[in-house]
Design an enzyme around this catalytic site. Structure first.
Site: not given
Length: 200
Positions: A159, A173
């Site tokens: 991330d 995501d």
């Protein structure tokens, strides 16, 4: 025979017309489902193209930020409101469920299987886009879980998008969330994956 039909005024059936003289409908054959089959293939192609685009963008962005940003200071995109910083996440989207890495891996695989089954009866372009977003995002994070450390099916997802006062996430995501929102909108409007519209 043709001369007799000309004299009596009986029309000669066209060659290859395949029409049923009793109903006027065409006989069963490839031509009957041709347009629908072609439309279905185009929708599946759209789904795959969207999924491929999402997957490539997600994969390339992760490779780039790991190579350039990991173990370095965050990059400020919009001051402190939006930064790029690498976080290894073993949980679900936005850092949730870190103790369920293997379970989340199988959930992602199940989502891919479900999308593949739905795609067989897919005739709606908005649904193709929504499912393509989900598919590309699921493959993106599943790739991390399979190939990244600490091991197969336990890998940590990369991330790097870090808004202020919010969880760090990635492009996969984002695609999953956007696809889910689009599916909710389509469902509320009564549009099914096969292109039919129903009203409750």
């Amino acid at each position: 025979m043709a001369e007799a039909e000309r004299i009596t005024g009986t029309p000669e059936p066209e060659q290859g017309a395949g029409a049923d003289p009793m109903t006027g409908a065409e006989a069963d054959g490839p031509a009957q489902s041709g347009p629908d089959a072609g439309r279905g293939k185009r929708r599946i192609l759209a789904l795959l193209l969207v999924a491929l685009l999402v997957y490539l963008l997600d994969l390339s962005s992760k490779l780039l930020v790991v190579a350039k940003l990991e173990h370095h200071a965050p990059i400020e995109v919009i001051g402190t409101l939006l930064q790029f910083t690498v976080i290894r996440n073993r949980g679900a989207a936005f850092g949730m469920g870190e103790a369920l890495t293997i379970f989340l891996t199988f959930i992602a695989a199940a989502v891919i299987v479900v999308i593949a089954r739905i795609a067989r009866k897919l005739y709606s372009l908005p649904w193709a886009i929504a499912l393509g977003l989900l598919l590309g995002g699921a493959f993106g994070n599943l790739t991390d879980r399979i190939f990244r450390t600490p091991g197969v099916f336990e890998g940590a997802v990369v991330d790097f998008i870090a808004p202020a006062h919010f969880a760090v996430f990635n492009l996969a995501d984002s695609a999953i969330v956007c696809g889910g929102i689009l599916i909710v909108i389509l469902s509320f409007r009564g549009l099914d994956p096969d292109g039919t519209v129903h009203k409750d």
